[in-house]
Design an enzyme around this catalytic site. Sequence first.
Site, PDB file in Angstrom:
ATOM      1  N   ASN A 113      -6.650  13.601  -9.717  1.00 57.02           N
ATOM      2  CA  ASN A 113      -7.369  14.089 -10.907  1.00 57.02           C
ATOM      3  C   ASN A 113      -7.236  15.608 -10.951  1.00 57.02           C
ATOM      4  OD1 ASN A 113      -9.566  15.237  -9.276  1.00 57.02           O
ATOM      5  ND2 ASN A 113     -10.090  13.094  -8.891  1.00 57.02           N
ATOM      6  N   ASP A 115       0.861  -1.182   0.000  1.00 54.36           N
ATOM      7  CA  ASP A 115       0.000   0.000   0.000  1.00 54.36           C
ATOM      8  C   ASP A 115       0.899   1.235   0.000  1.00 54.36           C
ATOM      9  OD1 ASP A 115      -1.699   2.105   0.571  1.00 54.36           O
ATOM     10  OD2 ASP A 115      -2.645   1.112   2.279  1.00 54.36           O
ATOM     11  N   ILE A 116       0.696   2.107  -0.938  1.00 52.57           N
ATOM     12  CA  ILE A 116       1.591   3.268  -1.052  1.00 52.57           C
ATOM     13  C   ILE A 116       1.520   4.158   0.191  1.00 52.57           C
ATOM     14  CG2 ILE A 116       0.011   4.843  -2.284  1.00 52.57           C
ATOM     15  CD1 ILE A 116       2.634   5.419  -4.058  1.00 52.57           C
ATOM     16  N   GLY A 127      -9.301   4.867  -5.637  1.00 52.22           N
ATOM     17  CA  GLY A 127      -7.980   4.279  -5.879  1.00 52.22           C
ATOM     18  C   GLY A 127      -6.907   4.808  -4.938  1.00 52.22           C
ATOM     19  N   SER A 133      -2.269   6.255 -13.878  1.00 58.31           N
ATOM     20  CA  SER A 133      -3.227   6.005 -14.978  1.00 58.31           C
ATOM     21  C   SER A 133      -3.558   4.532 -15.217  1.00 58.31           C
ATOM     22  CB  SER A 133      -2.772   6.634 -16.312  1.00 58.31           C
ATOM     23  OG  SER A 133      -2.807   8.057 -16.238  1.00 58.31           O
ATOM     24  N   GLY A 184      -5.166   2.438 -13.323  1.00 59.82           N
ATOM     25  CA  GLY A 184      -6.386   1.971 -12.681  1.00 59.82           C
ATOM     26  C   GLY A 184      -7.614   2.532 -13.372  1.00 59.82           C
ATOM     27  N   VAL A 185      -8.307   3.428 -12.657  1.00 59.58           N
ATOM     28  CA  VAL A 185      -9.544   4.032 -13.167  1.00 59.58           C
ATOM     29  C   VAL A 185      -9.328   4.676 -14.542  1.00 59.58           C
ATOM     30  CG1 VAL A 185     -11.207   5.906 -12.731  1.00 59.58           C
ATOM     31  CG2 VAL A 185     -10.429   4.469 -10.846  1.00 59.58           C
ATOM     32  N   ASP A 202      -5.699   7.761  -4.778  1.00 57.90           N
ATOM     33  CA  ASP A 202      -6.105   9.077  -4.287  1.00 57.90           C
ATOM     34  C   ASP A 202      -6.962   8.942  -3.017  1.00 57.90           C
ATOM     35  OD1 ASP A 202      -6.329  11.836  -4.424  1.00 57.90           O
ATOM     36  OD2 ASP A 202      -7.775  11.857  -6.072  1.00 57.90           O
TER      37      ASP A 202
HETATM   38  N1  AR6 Z   1      -1.278   1.626  -3.120  1.00 63.70           N
HETATM   39  C1  AR6 Z   1      -0.634   1.356  -4.283  1.00 63.70           C
HETATM   40  N2  AR6 Z   1      -1.273   1.202  -5.464  1.00 63.70           N
HETATM   41  C2  AR6 Z   1      -2.621   1.315  -5.469  1.00 63.70           C
HETATM   42  C3  AR6 Z   1      -3.377   1.605  -4.295  1.00 63.70           C
HETATM   43  C4  AR6 Z   1      -2.640   1.753  -3.077  1.00 63.70           C
HETATM   44  N3  AR6 Z   1      -3.262   2.027  -1.912  1.00 63.70           N
HETATM   45  N4  AR6 Z   1      -4.692   1.670  -4.655  1.00 63.70           N
HETATM   46  C5  AR6 Z   1      -4.759   1.424  -5.986  1.00 63.70           C
HETATM   47  N5  AR6 Z   1      -3.518   1.196  -6.489  1.00 63.70           N
HETATM   48  P1  AR6 Z   1      -5.849   4.579  -9.709  1.00 63.70           P
HETATM   49  P2  AR6 Z   1      -5.498   6.318 -12.063  1.00 63.70           P
HETATM   50  C6  AR6 Z   1      -3.093   0.929  -7.889  1.00 63.70           C
HETATM   51  O1  AR6 Z   1      -7.211   4.209 -10.167  1.00 63.70           O
HETATM   52  O2  AR6 Z   1      -5.709   5.190 -13.000  1.00 63.70           O
HETATM   53  C7  AR6 Z   1      -9.011   8.253  -8.678  1.00 63.70           C
HETATM   54  O3  AR6 Z   1     -10.383   8.236  -8.451  1.00 63.70           O
HETATM   55  C8  AR6 Z   1      -4.144   0.474  -8.862  1.00 63.70           C
HETATM   56  O4  AR6 Z   1      -4.309  -0.935  -8.772  1.00 63.70           O
HETATM   57  O5  AR6 Z   1      -5.643   4.915  -8.283  1.00 63.70           O
HETATM   58  O6  AR6 Z   1      -4.399   7.296 -12.333  1.00 63.70           O
HETATM   59  C9  AR6 Z   1      -8.454   9.665  -8.847  1.00 63.70           C
HETATM   60  O7  AR6 Z   1      -9.143  10.595  -8.052  1.00 63.70           O
HETATM   61  C10 AR6 Z   1      -3.543   0.905 -10.198  1.00 63.70           C
HETATM   62  O8  AR6 Z   1      -2.570  -0.044 -10.656  1.00 63.70           O
HETATM   63  O9  AR6 Z   1      -5.271   5.857 -10.534  1.00 63.70           O
HETATM   64  C11 AR6 Z   1      -8.637   9.917 -10.303  1.00 63.70           C
HETATM   65  O10 AR6 Z   1      -9.940  10.376 -10.591  1.00 63.70           O
HETATM   66  C12 AR6 Z   1      -2.782   2.185  -9.858  1.00 63.70           C
HETATM   67  O11 AR6 Z   1      -2.634   2.157  -8.426  1.00 63.70           O
HETATM   68  C13 AR6 Z   1      -8.426   8.553 -10.929  1.00 63.70           C
HETATM   69  O12 AR6 Z   1      -8.746   7.611  -9.922  1.00 63.70           O
HETATM   70  C14 AR6 Z   1      -3.476   3.478 -10.255  1.00 63.70           C
HETATM   71  O13 AR6 Z   1      -4.883   3.365 -10.104  1.00 63.70           O
HETATM   72  C15 AR6 Z   1      -6.992   8.336 -11.338  1.00 63.70           C
HETATM   73  O14 AR6 Z   1      -6.882   7.098 -11.997  1.00 63.70           O
END
Ligand code: AR6
Length: 167
Positions: free
Chosen positions: A23, A9-10, A31, A117, A119-120, A33
């Site tokens: 965002n 977990d970051i 995610g 980028s 994830g979502v 954030d």
């Molecule tokens: N620690 C490490 N990695 C993680 C964690 C964590 N706690 N949680 C998720 N990941 P994302 P994006 C991974 O969706 O695609 C948000 O709503 C996840 O599995 O967090 O840049 C923001 O507010 C994936 O591989 O970021 C924006 O609206 C990676 O982190 C939007 O999502 C990134 O996933 C940004 O989307």
Amino acid sequence: MDLEVVQGDITAQDVDAVVNAANRAMRGGGGVDGAIHRAGGPEVLEDCRRRFPDGLATGEAGWTTAGHMPARWVIHVVGPNHTRGERDRSLLTSCYANALAVADELGAGSVAFPLVSAGVYGWPFDDAVAAAVETLRSTDTGVSLARLVAFDARAFDAIERRLSARP
Ligand code: AR6
């Protein structure tokens, strides 16, 4: 600079700065954030409002306090939203380069990164890994440790494969 991968977990990383995949509004989300705002507490959002009243542009980076996390700072970046049609890869690589530039301004020696980028925002996974590794490797910085934090085993394996593909 040492470049390493861990699974976890970051928000729990004991580094000077953790990078947030934010965002443009910079007011929290899901995610990474969501996890960062939960772990850091309300002062992270307060600092976002104070320092980024108009949010942040895609590809850019800016810092706030890390609140209650072990890290001292959060470096927020906004990755391109591939799902919504933002497909310019330089916007993704600039997140890593600009985050390192902010880390240099802060004097942060160690920085933990998520896969921005991936994830979502729906960036094709293998290319999200490639963009992270190649940019962290090629950017000139005073940061001595960059740590990619994989959230699950699939991400860990993909990053490890990419790291060992070339010395
Ligand atoms: N620690 C490490 N990695 C993680 C964690 C964590 N706690 N949680 C998720 N990941 P994302 P994006 C991974 O969706 O695609 C948000 O709503 C996840 O599995 O967090 O840049 C923001 O507010 C994936 O591989 O970021 C924006 O609206 C990676 O982190 C939007 O999502 C990134 O996933 C940004 O989307």
